[in-house]
Every structure is written in C-alpha cells, then in structure tokens.
Motif scaffolding. Structure first.
Motif, PDB file in Angstrom:
ATOM      1  N   PHE B 285      25.304   6.224 -74.959  1.00  0.00           N
ATOM      2  CA  PHE B 285      25.062   7.607 -74.676  1.00  0.00           C
ATOM      3  C   PHE B 285      25.669   8.088 -73.536  1.00  0.00           C
ATOM      4  O   PHE B 285      25.833   9.244 -73.296  1.00  0.00           O
ATOM      5  CB  PHE B 285      23.487   7.865 -74.687  1.00  0.00           C
ATOM      6  N   ARG B 286      26.462   7.020 -72.924  1.00  0.00           N
ATOM      7  CA  ARG B 286      26.714   7.488 -71.701  1.00  0.00           C
ATOM      8  C   ARG B 286      27.983   8.635 -71.439  1.00  0.00           C
ATOM      9  O   ARG B 286      27.807   9.772 -70.811  1.00  0.00           O
ATOM     10  CB  ARG B 286      27.478   6.451 -71.028  1.00  0.00           C
ATOM     11  N   PRO B 287      28.805   8.814 -72.459  1.00  0.00           N
ATOM     12  CA  PRO B 287      29.844  10.027 -72.509  1.00  0.00           C
ATOM     13  C   PRO B 287      29.032  11.380 -72.729  1.00  0.00           C
ATOM     14  O   PRO B 287      29.482  12.348 -72.331  1.00  0.00           O
ATOM     15  CB  PRO B 287      30.510   9.656 -73.748  1.00  0.00           C
ATOM     16  N   ARG B 288      27.780  11.472 -73.267  1.00  0.00           N
ATOM     17  CA  ARG B 288      27.063  12.733 -73.404  1.00  0.00           C
ATOM     18  C   ARG B 288      25.942  12.888 -72.271  1.00  0.00           C
ATOM     19  O   ARG B 288      25.305  13.813 -72.534  1.00  0.00           O
ATOM     20  CB  ARG B 288      26.545  12.685 -74.640  1.00  0.00           C
ATOM     21  N   CYS B 289      25.810  12.042 -71.335  1.00  0.00           N
ATOM     22  CA  CYS B 289      24.374  11.996 -70.435  1.00  0.00           C
ATOM     23  C   CYS B 289      25.032  12.446 -69.183  1.00  0.00           C
ATOM     24  O   CYS B 289      25.767  12.279 -68.510  1.00  0.00           O
ATOM     25  CB  CYS B 289      24.037  10.407 -70.183  1.00  0.00           C
ATOM     26  N   ALA B 290      24.011  13.604 -68.855  1.00  0.00           N
ATOM     27  CA  ALA B 290      23.962  14.082 -67.766  1.00  0.00           C
ATOM     28  C   ALA B 290      23.711  13.369 -66.387  1.00  0.00           C
ATOM     29  O   ALA B 290      24.305  13.737 -65.207  1.00  0.00           O
ATOM     30  CB  ALA B 290      23.080  15.538 -67.662  1.00  0.00           C
ATOM     31  N   HIS B 291      23.343  12.077 -66.852  1.00  0.00           N
ATOM     32  CA  HIS B 291      22.634  11.480 -65.393  1.00  0.00           C
ATOM     33  C   HIS B 291      23.566   9.988 -65.582  1.00  0.00           C
ATOM     34  O   HIS B 291      23.092   9.076 -64.840  1.00  0.00           O
ATOM     35  CB  HIS B 291      21.253  11.122 -65.718  1.00  0.00           C
ATOM     36  N   ALA B 292      24.784  10.095 -66.144  1.00  0.00           N
ATOM     37  CA  ALA B 292      25.406   8.673 -66.032  1.00  0.00           C
ATOM     38  C   ALA B 292      25.619   8.392 -64.767  1.00  0.00           C
ATOM     39  O   ALA B 292      26.307   9.232 -64.168  1.00  0.00           O
ATOM     40  CB  ALA B 292      26.122   8.792 -67.198  1.00  0.00           C
ATOM     41  N   ILE B 293      25.553   7.017 -64.527  1.00  0.00           N
ATOM     42  CA  ILE B 293      26.415   6.516 -63.280  1.00  0.00           C
ATOM     43  C   ILE B 293      27.564   5.263 -63.875  1.00  0.00           C
ATOM     44  O   ILE B 293      27.399   5.009 -64.919  1.00  0.00           O
ATOM     45  CB  ILE B 293      25.515   5.911 -62.458  1.00  0.00           C
ATOM     46  N   ASP B 294      28.093   4.824 -62.847  1.00  0.00           N
ATOM     47  CA  ASP B 294      29.323   3.845 -63.181  1.00  0.00           C
ATOM     48  C   ASP B 294      28.389   2.512 -63.664  1.00  0.00           C
ATOM     49  O   ASP B 294      28.966   1.998 -64.813  1.00  0.00           O
ATOM     50  CB  ASP B 294      29.846   3.298 -61.773  1.00  0.00           C
ATOM     51  N   ALA B 295      27.447   2.239 -63.342  1.00  0.00           N
ATOM     52  CA  ALA B 295      26.567   1.055 -63.817  1.00  0.00           C
ATOM     53  C   ALA B 295      26.221   1.146 -65.361  1.00  0.00           C
ATOM     54  O   ALA B 295      26.154   0.377 -65.888  1.00  0.00           O
ATOM     55  CB  ALA B 295      25.407   0.932 -63.199  1.00  0.00           C
ATOM     56  N   CYS B 296      26.347   2.339 -65.813  1.00  0.00           N
ATOM     57  CA  CYS B 296      25.953   2.743 -67.193  1.00  0.00           C
ATOM     58  C   CYS B 296      27.163   2.134 -68.273  1.00  0.00           C
ATOM     59  O   CYS B 296      26.713   1.659 -69.330  1.00  0.00           O
ATOM     60  CB  CYS B 296      25.675   4.058 -67.651  1.00  0.00           C
ATOM     61  N   SER B 297      28.525   2.154 -67.875  1.00  0.00           N
ATOM     62  CA  SER B 297      29.343   1.511 -68.824  1.00  0.00           C
ATOM     63  C   SER B 297      29.492   0.139 -68.759  1.00  0.00           C
ATOM     64  O   SER B 297      30.302  -0.257 -69.298  1.00  0.00           O
ATOM     65  CB  SER B 297      30.589   2.023 -68.294  1.00  0.00           C
ATOM     66  N   ALA B 312      15.410   2.168 -73.103  1.00  0.00           N
ATOM     67  CA  ALA B 312      16.940   1.523 -72.608  1.00  0.00           C
ATOM     68  C   ALA B 312      17.649   2.083 -71.544  1.00  0.00           C
ATOM     69  O   ALA B 312      18.951   2.235 -71.747  1.00  0.00           O
ATOM     70  CB  ALA B 312      17.576   1.257 -74.175  1.00  0.00           C
ATOM     71  N   CYS B 313      17.284   2.841 -70.829  1.00  0.00           N
ATOM     72  CA  CYS B 313      18.127   3.434 -69.855  1.00  0.00           C
ATOM     73  C   CYS B 313      17.864   2.890 -68.435  1.00  0.00           C
ATOM     74  O   CYS B 313      16.752   2.953 -68.074  1.00  0.00           O
ATOM     75  CB  CYS B 313      17.516   5.002 -69.952  1.00  0.00           C
ATOM     76  N   ILE B 314      18.928   2.595 -67.738  1.00  0.00           N
ATOM     77  CA  ILE B 314      18.735   1.911 -66.401  1.00  0.00           C
ATOM     78  C   ILE B 314      18.053   2.801 -65.571  1.00  0.00           C
ATOM     79  O   ILE B 314      17.684   2.251 -64.311  1.00  0.00           O
ATOM     80  CB  ILE B 314      19.931   1.029 -66.058  1.00  0.00           C
ATOM     81  N   ARG B 315      18.166   4.195 -65.643  1.00  0.00           N
ATOM     82  CA  ARG B 315      17.746   4.908 -64.489  1.00  0.00           C
ATOM     83  C   ARG B 315      16.434   5.782 -64.788  1.00  0.00           C
ATOM     84  O   ARG B 315      15.972   6.728 -64.423  1.00  0.00           O
ATOM     85  CB  ARG B 315      18.860   6.210 -64.391  1.00  0.00           C
ATOM     86  N   ALA B 316      15.612   5.007 -65.891  1.00  0.00           N
ATOM     87  CA  ALA B 316      14.529   5.654 -66.534  1.00  0.00           C
ATOM     88  C   ALA B 316      13.716   5.978 -65.563  1.00  0.00           C
ATOM     89  O   ALA B 316      12.883   6.915 -65.407  1.00  0.00           O
ATOM     90  CB  ALA B 316      13.694   4.854 -67.555  1.00  0.00           C
ATOM     91  N   ARG B 317      13.275   5.091 -64.365  1.00  0.00           N
ATOM     92  CA  ARG B 317      12.463   5.137 -63.339  1.00  0.00           C
ATOM     93  C   ARG B 317      12.721   6.280 -62.628  1.00  0.00           C
ATOM     94  O   ARG B 317      11.714   7.110 -62.364  1.00  0.00           O
ATOM     95  CB  ARG B 317      12.236   3.899 -62.570  1.00  0.00           C
ATOM     96  N   GLU B 318      13.911   6.638 -62.090  1.00  0.00           N
ATOM     97  CA  GLU B 318      14.263   7.600 -61.351  1.00  0.00           C
ATOM     98  C   GLU B 318      13.932   8.921 -62.019  1.00  0.00           C
ATOM     99  O   GLU B 318      13.580  10.018 -61.435  1.00  0.00           O
ATOM    100  CB  GLU B 318      15.718   7.742 -60.855  1.00  0.00           C
ATOM    101  N   LEU B 319      14.307   8.977 -63.508  1.00  0.00           N
ATOM    102  CA  LEU B 319      14.436  10.323 -64.219  1.00  0.00           C
ATOM    103  C   LEU B 319      12.966  10.727 -64.332  1.00  0.00           C
ATOM    104  O   LEU B 319      12.594  11.935 -64.564  1.00  0.00           O
ATOM    105  CB  LEU B 319      15.191  10.256 -65.575  1.00  0.00           C
ATOM    106  N   VAL B 320      12.016   9.742 -64.751  1.00  0.00           N
ATOM    107  CA  VAL B 320      10.581  10.106 -65.109  1.00  0.00           C
ATOM    108  C   VAL B 320      10.068  10.677 -63.690  1.00  0.00           C
ATOM    109  O   VAL B 320       9.276  11.565 -63.542  1.00  0.00           O
ATOM    110  CB  VAL B 320      10.128   9.071 -65.187  1.00  0.00           C
ATOM    111  N   ALA B 321      10.535  10.302 -62.571  1.00  0.00           N
ATOM    112  CA  ALA B 321       9.902  10.781 -61.357  1.00  0.00           C
ATOM    113  C   ALA B 321      10.234  12.042 -60.971  1.00  0.00           C
ATOM    114  O   ALA B 321       9.503  13.130 -60.636  1.00  0.00           O
ATOM    115  CB  ALA B 321      10.583  10.119 -60.064  1.00  0.00           C
ATOM    116  N   LYS B 322      11.505  12.615 -61.414  1.00  0.00           N
ATOM    117  CA  LYS B 322      11.834  14.082 -61.357  1.00  0.00           C
ATOM    118  C   LYS B 322      12.089  14.768 -62.636  1.00  0.00           C
ATOM    119  O   LYS B 322      12.762  14.184 -63.418  1.00  0.00           O
ATOM    120  CB  LYS B 322      13.219  14.281 -60.481  1.00  0.00           C
ATOM    121  N   PRO B 323      11.268  15.614 -63.218  1.00  0.00           N
ATOM    122  CA  PRO B 323      11.482  16.132 -64.506  1.00  0.00           C
ATOM    123  C   PRO B 323      12.604  16.974 -64.849  1.00  0.00           C
ATOM    124  O   PRO B 323      13.304  17.289 -64.069  1.00  0.00           O
ATOM    125  CB  PRO B 323      10.017  16.779 -64.396  1.00  0.00           C
TER     126      PRO B 323
END
Lengths: 293, 323, 322
Positions: B285-297, B312-323
């Motif tokens: 999903f990385r190419p379409r994701c607004a929250h993608a970082i280097d680690a995602c690839s 299956a998102c490595i940033r899930a915890r951060e993203l849930v914190a900020k809506p």
C-alpha cells in the motif's frame, strides 16, 4: 500478443514457410520452370517418361515436363483462389455487415437468399450456373468466356460470398449492442460510418479466417471442376492444378503413377497449409483470449 | 470462543501467466469459527476470491498453491481430487455472484438439489427429492413443492440465489463461503438474501465466510472483518472496531471514500491498485499511503495486535493516537 | 431555466416468443408515462432497481431508442420532430457516459481517436489533437495517454476517458448511465468528485442514473424514484431521502446497507416480499401494490397520480407516508 499465439501453432508456422516458398517459386515461374507449359521434352520417345534427370517429375502423354506444368498450373490455381477469395470476402463483408447492422427485412431477405444457395449441393450449383451464365451472351465481355480463368473467378466469387456474409453478419450482430457502438450513435455517426470505422475493423479476425478458407475452397472447387472436364482452358496447353489432378484419372489405371501422385500431393499440401494457417489465425484472433490487462 | 472449523496458514497462490508469475495471494492467515459470520473485504485484485477458490481446490492448473488449509482436521492443500470432491458440498460449500452459472439450465431445480444430496449421502431418489423440497422451504421459496419441478430460467435472480444457497447447505456443511452473493442483485432482494444466509447460519450452525467489497453489507451481518489488499490481510478487527477505529491506512482510505451523509467531498484513495506481476517491495500500500516512511518498503509487514484488532501497518500505534 | 422537458414518455418493446406451437407477441412496458423537468446546471438522480426503466429513459432522452409515445423537449426543441441531420446537430449539446468502462471504448482505436471521434463525426474543424489534450487534462489524465489503447488502462481511467469523450462537443446535458457501478469503491470516489468539479466549472446538467442510492444522494440536486416504468416519487434530494413519502422509497432506503454498524444494526428494516414483477404484466392500478404493506382495494383499482406532498415532493400513492 496475437502474433505470439499464432507463432505457437507449429503446424501453421511451417505452413507459412511452405506457402512462401511455393509462392516465390511460382511467381518467378519463367525462371524456375525448366520448360514452357506446352513444350515437349527433347528426348524421343518423350511421352510417359518416369521421373529422371531431364524431367524431374516425369512427362505426360505428349511429352511435356510435369514439373514445369505443375509450376504454371499452380500459378493459375493460386490466382483463381486468391482473386475469387478476395472478391467473395469483399462482397461478403459488405452484404453481411449491412444485413447484420440494419436487421429487419433486409437482413431476412439476405439470409434467406444465402440459405437458398447453401441448400443446393455446391458442385451441382456450380455446374448448372456455369452453363447458365456461360450462355448469356451479353455478359461475355464482362465475365469472359466460359472456359476462361476470369469466368471461373467470377463464378466462385458470386457463389462464395455467402459463407463470409454469414460470418461477418454474426460478428456484427454480436458487436452492435456493445456500448462503443452506442457511443458512436450518440455523437451522430451515420450507419455507414459505424460499419466502416467500428464494425469491420473489429471483425478482422474472423474475416481473415474466412479469407484463408475461401482460398482453399476455391482451389479445391477448381480442381473438382477440372476433374470433370470443366476447368479453365486458357488455350495453348495452358493448365491449372485442377486440370493436372484431373488428368490423374487416366494415369492411375495405366500405372503412370507420377502423373497422379505429384499433382495430388501438391493439392493436398496447399490445402493443408492454408487450413493450418487459417486455424492458427482463428485462435490468434479469438476475442475470448484477448483480455490483455 | 467457538471452535475453529477452518484454519488457513501462510496461504500463497501464484498464477503462471504468459506475462510471468502473478502473485494473487501472498501469505494469508485466517481462522473461521463455528456459527460465526466472518467478512473478507477487499477490492478487485485483493486476492479475496482467489484465497477461497484455492481452499476449495477450484483453481486451474496454472495456479501454484502453498501453505496450509485445514478443514475439520484435514489438510486440503495438495489433497487428491477424490478427497476434494468428497469435501466440496459436504464439509465446505461455496456460492458465487452469479447464481445462473451454478445451475444447469436443462435440469429441474429439485433434481439438482437432490443430486447434491445423493452425491454425499446415501439416499433414495424419492427421499432426496423430498428433502430438496424441505430445503427450498428453509430458504424461503413459496410453494416449494411446485417450484421444485421448475427450471432455473423460471426463477428470478433473487430466487435463484436462494436455490443456490439451498444446494450449498443441503449436506449441512461446516463452512459456507459466499463470494459476493448479493452484488448482482437488486437492493431490496439483497436484504432478503442476507436474511436467508443469517437464518441458515443460526439454524444449521454453519460458519459463513462473506467475501464482498460492500462495507454496508458487512456492517449489517458480520462479527469479524478481514480487510485484504494486494494478496494479504492488512487488518483484522471486530465489526465495531473496524468502522470506528480502523488501524490500517487502507481501511481508513476505504471508509473515507464512501459517500456518507453530510460529507461535501468524497476522499478517494490516490493512485492505483498494484500490478501483481511486479508487486512493490515491502508494504504493497506504500505508493498510495499518506503516512509511508522509508521502513515501509523494507519488508512485508506482518499482522500485529493493536488493541483488540490486528494491523499490518508498522505505524499503526502512532496513527491511532492521532485521528 | 428549463433545459429538458419530458412529458408522458412511453417505451414499449415487442418481443416474439413461442409457447409450444403458438407465436405470442408480448409487450414489455419498459417506461409508462414518465414526466419531469431539468433546469440548467442541475443534477437529477434517476434511481430504481432492475426493470424500473431508468436506463431506457436515459436512452430515450438522447433518441438512442425511439420513444413509443410522449415527448422530449430539449432547449425548446421537440426531439421527435427532428430528422437525422437536425438531430445530429442537436447531439452536440447532449451526450452520454456509459456504465461499462470495458465495453464503451473501441478496443481497436487509440484513446485519442476515441475522444476525437465526436469532433470527426460532427465535422468540426480545427486542431483536434490540441482539443484531445485539453480534454485529457480536464479529466485528470495526461497528454501522452492519447496514443495508447483502452486495454492499457484501468477501469477508473477508462471511465475518465469516456467522460473526456462526452465533453468533446461542449454539451449542455450529460446522461450518466450508472457511471461508477462497475468501479471499485475507492476509485468511485475520484470519478464522482470529477463529475462535481466539471459541473462547477462548465455548468452542464446531469441526469445521473443509478441504483446506488448513497452515491446519488451525494451528487444529485433532485431525485426521481422509478419502479416498473413509472416515477413513484420525485423531489428535492434531501427531502426525498429524509422524509420519503412513497412506501417504495421508504423500503428502498431501508434496504440500502449503511457502512455504519451502530446505525445499521439499530434500524428497523422494512422487508419487501417477493421479487419485482415482470414488466410484461404489471399489476393493475398502482404497480407497487403487490409488494406494499399498505395496499388496499383502491390501490388495485386506481392508479395513483403524482401529487404534491406537504414536505415539497411529488409522489404517486393513495396512502403516502407522512
């Protein structure tokens, strides 16, 4: 993609090479033939000679080299096949596409006429129409003498378009409800524009196939006519594949096997090759296999 | 928690196409529990249908299947055709989007259901036909005795789908897989069919896997939702959580693109679904994701728990914190 | 200012069937008396299930199908009175985008040629290439796409190409026939937004035909609900959705699954019995009565006319919801 699919039919690829070689040979005929079409081999006695150094495929009843006659004969037959196929395909496309697209009464009439002709045994129709058309004096300047090559081409064309028309009509019927056709109508396109620009180009596959099968059909029909003695007599001993095959009649009994075997083999080879090519073309252009993305 | 009837681990499906290998399914783990309705949600190309066609053994020979699919204790991947034939229709059934293609137009409906029964149970033809009429009644077809003698073309779309459901549950399978069962139906008929599926589920205790792209359908009838993207499950959550607290950017994107009351402008997901002949490295999903970082690839992210869901998102915890 | 005026539109299809040895001529009443107006810059949503006749209405508006009766008046001109050439000129102002992105483009023509086709057919002079580039950019694609073939594009992209083609002649009315039904959900959003943006920019009117009520609600100003060839309810979109007055509209809205489990599971649902009746033999009187929980004898005897309701919309019912 379609090319790849064609190439995967090995028989068809071989056939393409075979036909290419044949066509080249035949096209360069004055060079590739060893003798003239009506020329006797110089080595008396020169009739019914078995295959040998100065007559590769033997000679016929008046000493003419079979190999050379075969080349000239195939040329005539291929010309007949090609031209009558092209004319019948063009006619068939026009009639079939208009019938399919317009539908209604026109379509009904055309289809019934087609059915009528297809209901008669082809050979009988050919023989009868040959005599009928040949007897109409005022047509002679246009379609040629009853024994001429031109006449035979016209004969096959006039009675060969039905099969093609059916195929094209079927394609058109399937295509005409597709939305891109409606889109063309929505911008005001005329019927003829739609047939020309959309329906026919999208029917190229079946049309190509119909073309190849028409060629085979014409060549075999010509042979059949000649077998019965109604082949093209272009004068001065000119011959066709059909006439050579027809002469095989007498050769079989008397044991002059080369006069039967070589012409028949050639006929079979040409018919098979073109059939293989047609089969492969049909598979290659099958729309069911054309979902590219 | 109810017992597991179907356990899928590490399922991978690769198609051998003229353009190269196509990875339709790239590692799916899924549990299906008795009596529950699980949803598998995804758009075209997500691999949702292929996963279950693989489990049923209905894929063509050009497909290579790896991994494990255990149904009622038996391994289905690599099973013999004979084994699969005995499983299909008896332990596990599948219904599809187009009911007409599942029905033989030249046989009566009753006969077709009876055929299903007699394939897996020893019954006389008479008994099977009688049972067929019962099944038609269970799925809500009025005058089942008369209708069993009719042909498929005499039924409307919704009725045909009911018939197909009757055939699918004829032998009381443990699992019913419904692949877009209502997509081709009118909205008012759709509601009826969902109700039939629910009724069948509670009456027979069948586990149901509902494959669909319609989040509204899912909201109505399912308990657990698996969201698939590019051949993998990217989120698994309970029905409430997946709508109210989605933990994967794709799920969020999907929800944001739905027309809802009061929303001025729809928010599509930018970009296009990936080409599975050459999937992107790492998270698809990385190419379409607004929250993608280097680690995602770097590598394919695995499902990891977050709250009550799996993401299956490595940033899930951060993203849930900020809506 | 009224752009489109439809009055009493009727379309019947004749099908020949043979039951045994007898030839039967059956008449399918696809559209039976549909009337509505459309103003400039307005979007009318036309919703209905299969057999409702909505697609047929769309085709009749463009005279892609000839109506059996009734009139369609566009910008003051009665379409039925025009011959082929006059109609062709009028076609510049009314275009259509189709449902199936895979079938609406000629697979043998490049995308640029398909988009330019309206210009070619209409004999419009000028630089077609440049216009094609403008149109591609207008729908969010790029100039180098013109040389490619339809099969190289995704469904959403093909649909945009279809829109570009529809815009080529600068139409005042575009019929959108289920334009997003065949697309993935996340792609639908982009295409729906495109329609909205284009309308703001170019000011054309839309007739948006769909069965997906949520999408229609988002884009339509007014909505007409069709059932078995007739309009059951027509009015301002918000009013129809919030305060439906026809039982069918109510049932339809109730049946649409909402992607919100709390609301969805808390709702009381109206379940309609049975299937949509066949348009060959529609029920007498009110067509919806066979599935309506409010049906009375009056409903069987007399077909209810469209009447104005207190909340502002029109509906055809003897026992409207209040």
């Amino acid at each position: 993609m379609a090319f790849n699919r064609f190439v995967s039919h090995r028989a068809a690829v071989v056939s393409v090479f075979v036909m290419l070689i044949l066509v080249v040979f035949v096209a360069l005929s004055p060079l590739t033939a060893r003798y003239g079409v009506n020329e006797a081999v110089q080595a008396p006695p020169n009739y019914f000679l078995t295959p040998r150094a100065n007559a590769w495929l033997g000679t016929d009843d008046i000493g003419r080299d079979l190999y050379s006659r075969l080349i000239y004969g195939v040329r005539v037959s291929l010309v007949i096949g090609l031209f009558s196929a092209i004319i019948s395909v063009v006619l068939g496309c026009l009639i079939g596409s208009v019938a399919g697209f317009r539908g209604g009464r026109f379509d009904d009439v055309v289809m019934r006429v087609t059915d009528l002709f297809l209901a008669f045994p082809f050979l009988v129709t050919l023989l009868v129409m040959r005599n009928v058309l040949g007897a109409i004096d005022w047509l002679r300047p246009v379609i040629g003498d009853i024994s001429s090559v031109r006449f035979i081409i016209v004969l096959f064309a006039v009675f060969g378009w039905m099969g093609v028309a059916r195929i094209v009509r079927g394609q058109v019927l399937a295509l005409k409800e597709r939305e891109f056709i409606e889109a063309a109508r929505a911008v005001g396109a005329s019927r003829w524009y739609i047939v020309r620009r959309h329906l026919l180009p999208n029917s190229i596959g079946p049309i190509m196939v119909a073309l190849t099968f028409s060629v085979v059909s014409a060549i075999i029909s010509e042979s059949t006519l000649a077998f019965f003695g109604y082949g093209p007599q272009a004068g001065e001993g000119a011959t066709s594949l059909g006439i050579l095959v027809g002469a095989a009649k007498g050769a079989v009994n008397t044991g002059f096997w080369w006069l039967a075997v070589f012409p028949c083999l050639t006929l079979v080879m040409i018919a098979l090759s073109i059939n293989f090519i047609g089969d492969a073309l049909r598979d290659a252009t099958d729309p069911r296999m054309q979902k590219e993305s | 928690m109810a017992e597991k009837v179907l356990e899928i681990r590490g399922l991978k499906v690769t198609f051998n196409t003229p353009l190269g290998p196509l990875s339709a399914v790239r590692g799916v783990d899924l549990d299906v529990r008795a009596g529950e309705m699980t949803a598998v949600v995804g758009e075209s190309g997500s691999g949702k249908s292929v996963s279950f066609l693989a489990a049923m053994g209905l894929l063509p020979k050009t497909a290579t299947i790896e991994g494990s699919v255990v149904l009622d204790g038996e391994q289905l991947v690599g099973a013999t055709p004979k084994k699969m034939r005995s499983v299909r229709g008896r332990l596990m059934s599948m219904i599809f989007q187009d009911p007409l293609s599942a029905l033989n137009p030249v046989h009566k409906i009753g006969t077709q259901i009876a055929e299903m029964l007699r394939a897996h149970q020893s019954m006389s033809e008479k008994a099977a036909l009688a049972r067929a009429v019962d099944l038609l009644e269970i799925v809500g077809i009025p005058q089942p005795g008369d209708r069993a003698l009719q042909y498929p073309h005499e039924f409307s779309g919704g009725m045909r789908q009911r018939v197909v459901i009757a055939m699918a549950i004829a032998n009381s399978p443990k699992v019913l897989i419904a692949d877009e069962p209502t997509t081709a139906l009118d909205v008012t008929v759709q509601a009826q069919i969902l109700e039939v599926i629910q009724r069948v589920q509670s009456q027979f205790g069948t586990a149901v896997v509902l494959i669909t792209h319609d989040l509204g359908v899912v909201a109505r009838v399912c308990e657990e939702v698996n969201v698939m993207y590019a051949g993998r499950i990217v989120e698994r959550a309970s029905i409430m959580d997946v709508f109210e607290q989605p933990t994967h950017p794709y799920t969020r994107g999907l929800l944001a693109s739905l027309p809802q009351a009061g929303v001025e402008r729809l928010v599509p997901i930018t970009g296009f679904p990936p080409n599975m002949l050459r999937p992107p490295s790492g998270c698809a999903f990385r190419p379409r994701c607004a929250h993608a970082i280097d680690a995602c690839s770097k590598s394919l992210p695995e499902l990891a728990p977050i709250g009550n869901s799996m993401s299956a998102c490595i940033r899930a915890r951060e993203l849930v914190a900020k809506p | 200012m009224t752009l489109l005026h439809v009055q009493g539109l009727v379309k019947e299809f004749h099908i020949k069937t043979s039951r045994g040895a007898r030839r039967q001529k059956r008449v399918v009443q696809a559209v039976t008396g549909v009337s509505f107006d459309l103003a400039r810059g307005e979007t009318l949503g036309l919703v209905g299930e299969s057999g409702s006749g909505k697609t047929t209405v769309g085709r009749c508006l463009l005279r892609l199908i000839e109506p059996t009766a009734g009139s369609v008046t566009f910008a003051g001109q009665d379409l039925a009175a025009l011959d082929f050439d006059e109609m062709r000129i009028l076609r510049r102002k009314m275009q259509i985008v189709f449902q199936d992105p895979y079938a609406s483009l000629d697979p043998k023509m490049t995308v640029g040629a398909s988009i330019a086709e309206p210009l070619v057919v209409q004999g419009i002079a000028g630089n077609h290439e440049q216009k094609v580039v403008e149109l591609l950019e207008l729908v969010g694609l790029s100039a180098d796409h013109a040389r490619r073939f339809p099969h190289e594009f995704s469904g959403g992209q093909r649909q945009r190409i279809g829109v570009a083609r529809a815009l080529a002649l600068d139409p005042e009315l575009i019929i959108l026939d289920e334009p997003v039904s065949a697309l993935d959900v996340s792609i639908q959003a982009g295409v729906v937004n495109l329609f909205g943006d284009l309308q703001k920019r170019l000011g054309m009117s839309y007739v948006f035909i769909a069965h997906d009520l949520s999408v229609v609600r988002h884009i339509a100003d007014r909505v007409a609900v069709m059932y078995l060839g007739k309009i059951m309810e027509i009015g301002d979109a918000e009013t129809v959705y919030e305060k439906p007055s026809h039982p069918y509209t109510k049932a339809l809205l109730s049946a649409v699954p909402l992607p919100n489990p709390r609301i969805e599971r808390g709702r009381t649902r109206i379940m309609l019995e049975g299937d949509v009746p066949s348009p060959v033999n529609p029920p007498s009187g009110c067509r919806f009565r066979t599935r309506c929980w409010k049906a009375t004898e009056l409903c069987a005897m007399q077909e209810p006319p469209l009447e104005m309701r207190p909340s502002g919309q029109l509906s055809a019912c003897h026992h409207p919801e209040v």
